[in-house]
Write an enzyme that holds these catalytic residues in place. Structure first.
Site, PDB file in Angstrom:
ATOM      1  N   PHE A  63      13.522  47.972 156.699  1.00  0.00           N
ATOM      2  CA  PHE A  63      13.128  47.764 158.289  1.00  0.00           C
ATOM      3  C   PHE A  63      11.912  46.967 158.268  1.00  0.00           C
ATOM      4  O   PHE A  63      11.163  46.760 159.276  1.00  0.00           O
ATOM      5  CB  PHE A  63      12.594  49.022 158.886  1.00  0.00           C
ATOM      6  N   SER A  96       1.615  57.176 140.798  1.00  0.00           N
ATOM      7  CA  SER A  96       2.971  57.617 141.434  1.00  0.00           C
ATOM      8  C   SER A  96       4.122  57.483 140.567  1.00  0.00           C
ATOM      9  O   SER A  96       5.265  58.118 140.782  1.00  0.00           O
ATOM     10  CB  SER A  96       3.017  56.894 142.778  1.00  0.00           C
ATOM     11  N   ASP A 151       2.436  63.969 144.971  1.00  0.00           N
ATOM     12  CA  ASP A 151       2.578  63.409 143.553  1.00  0.00           C
ATOM     13  C   ASP A 151       1.207  63.429 143.007  1.00  0.00           C
ATOM     14  O   ASP A 151       1.186  63.598 141.816  1.00  0.00           O
ATOM     15  CB  ASP A 151       3.119  61.780 143.664  1.00  0.00           C
ATOM     16  N   GLU A 183       9.876  60.462 151.320  1.00  0.00           N
ATOM     17  CA  GLU A 183       8.318  60.152 150.969  1.00  0.00           C
ATOM     18  C   GLU A 183       7.607  59.725 152.417  1.00  0.00           C
ATOM     19  O   GLU A 183       8.204  58.671 152.780  1.00  0.00           O
ATOM     20  CB  GLU A 183       8.347  59.132 149.903  1.00  0.00           C
TER      21      GLU A 183
END
Length: 478
Positions: free
Chosen positions: A272, A110, A361, A315
């Site tokens: 988060f 990636s 990707d 993403e």
């Protein structure tokens, strides 16, 4: 050889025509503007309107087989047979196939693929915003062979910048928007090799808090704190978010409620979870994490107020993680949420001024196999069409098998005395052929879907770094 140049080894007697350039066998293929295959201007669309905004949606690991399974899964959740269902981005008129290889790898990672999209140049596996000439884990080379970053250019030109991910915000794909590192593991200062520290290279987390984003939302608290807060940083009391707030006057949030309450007229930074965010299929009702759609909605509402426009990368990072674990059901539920986020963007942007791109990707070694009947549970055992005379299709070992599977991965049946009956359902780990601790990426082309100003340039079979050109062309930055 320039910082953006890399070798394209073609068949000895072959030549490739791509976007008006011919690359002969043995030639070098450069990511530079002078040498990279370019998108020829179509005289019929040369005066087409420019995009005020661009949104790039990246489904990490969302290969074409994953898209097909996502389509069926999403349709079946609505009570349909599934095969006829259409995902939101499949309505886009413009589609291309994208070649994903890295400079040094047939099957990519990636970091290299996301760098191609955000810098305009292919690079080595594991590199972020740094050309392939750089030595791995080398600070000096990270600076010497630095590539342009679309996130930097957007803010320098006065646009608002948004970065959204369900992975750690310092993970490879989101990091490609704003950072440079000759190893993607430089997520915190502890990730930089000891002999490379103090030489002028900042870790990825520090590069983020030093950048000029408007919205950055995702997981990965650990890269921003020291051990006092269960983080990775070398200083035990490190607190990068506090420094960011002091510098920008923005709001740092850690829950969905805090995100919704954050002022709309200042930057917002949200982390988060300690690491990657929770899989959708494993979320509890009391979860304080926003969903990908929640984060996309917040990003759009904040970015849209900028009169100069914005660039937003969204993403779905955990499609990839689920595949690596061999959990197709978890991957497809992540994909369903990804589709919801894309639908939100479609519904809440002006198609005449916003270019929306949806791509992956890379792919995974994920298969849809057997001869299941129409409407067969995509997460279940293969049930043959009516009249086959059997309840379930069986392999030569006499046992049933699932529609979905993997060529390799932790669910391998290799060397077993007897293959077990496969698990089924959303939490099942699919069986695979070759034993690997983690299922691997795959090397085939992925799809690119486009809608909005500049979308007509998403066509044919393209190199992955051409996505960068499509974005810049849409903005009128050529």
């Amino acid at each position: 050889m320039t910082a953006k140049r890399f070798t394209a080894a073609l068949l000895a007697s072959a030549s490739l025509t791509l976007g008006g350039c011919v690359i002969q066998a043995g030639d070098t293929y450069s990511g530079s503007a002078a040498n990279r295959p370019v998108i020829e201007a179509d005289p019929d669309v040369a005066e087409a309107p420019r995009a005020k905004n661009v949104i790039l949606f990246i489904g990490d690991g969302m290969g074409i087989s994953t898209i097909t399974a996502m389509r069926i899964y999403a349709g079946q959740k609505l009570g349909q047979t599934g095969e006829e269902y259409v995902l939101p981005f499949e309505m886009f008129d413009n589609v291309a196939l994208v070649k994903t290889y890295n400079v040094d790898a047939q099957v990519p990672d990636s970091a290299g693929t996301a760098t191609a999209m955000h810098s305009g140049s292919k690079t080595n596996i594991g590199y972020l915003g740094v050309g392939p000439e750089a030595r791995r884990n080398n600070c000096a080379d990270s600076k010497t062979y630095a590539l342009p970053l679309i996130g930097e250019e957007a803010t320098e030109r006065g646009l608002a910048l948004g970065i959204v991910s369900t992975a750690r915000i310092t993970h490879a794909t989101p990091a490609s928007v704003y950072s440079r590192a000759s190893d993607r593991d430089w997520e915190s200062d502890a990730g930089i090799p000891e002999d490379q520290r103090g030489l002028g290279c900042d870790d990825i987390a520090k590069q983020l808090v030093q950048s000029d984003f408007t919205v950055a939302l995702g997981g990965g608290l650990t890269a921003f704190y020291g051990s006092d807060a269960d983080g990775w940083r070398l200083d035990s009391d490190a607190d990068l978010p506090a420094g960011w707030v002091a510098r920008t006057g923005g709001t740092y949030v850690t829950t969905q409620a805090e995100l919704e309450a954050a002022p709309m007229d200042a930057p917002v930074f949200g982390l988060f979870s300690q690491s990657h965010m929770t899989f959708m299929a494993q979320r509890e009702e009391t979860s304080e994490e926003p969903t990908l759609t929640d984060m996309t909605a917040q990003a759009l509402s904040r970015l849209s107020s900028d009169p100069d426009g914005f660039y937003l990368m969204v993403e779905s990072g955990r499609i990839d993680h689920a595949h690596h674990g061999g959990y197709a059901g978890l991957a497809l539920e992540e994909g369903a949420e990804f589709a919801r986020a894309i639908q939100y963007a479609i519904d809440n942007t002006d198609p005449e001024e916003t270019l929306i791109l949806v791509t992956a990707d890379h792919s995974h070694v994920f298969t849809i196999a057997g001869y299941p009947r129409r409407g067969n549970d995509i997460l279940g055992l293969v049930v043959p069409p009516e009249g086959a005379g059997t309840e379930f299709a069986t392999a030569e070992d006499g046992l049933p098998y699932t529609t979905l599977g993997y060529a390799n991965g932790p669910g391998s049946i290799a060397n077993m005395a007897e293959r077990p009956t496969p698990e089924t359902g959303i939490s099942a780990r699919q069986q695979s052929a070759i034993p690997t601790g983690s299922e691997t990426h795959a090397g085939e082309d992925v799809a690119l879907y486009a809608q909005g100003p500049g979308a007509e340039k998403a066509r044919g079979v393209i190199e992955q770094n051409v996505i960068y050109d499509i974005i810049r062309s849409a903005f009128g930055w050529e």
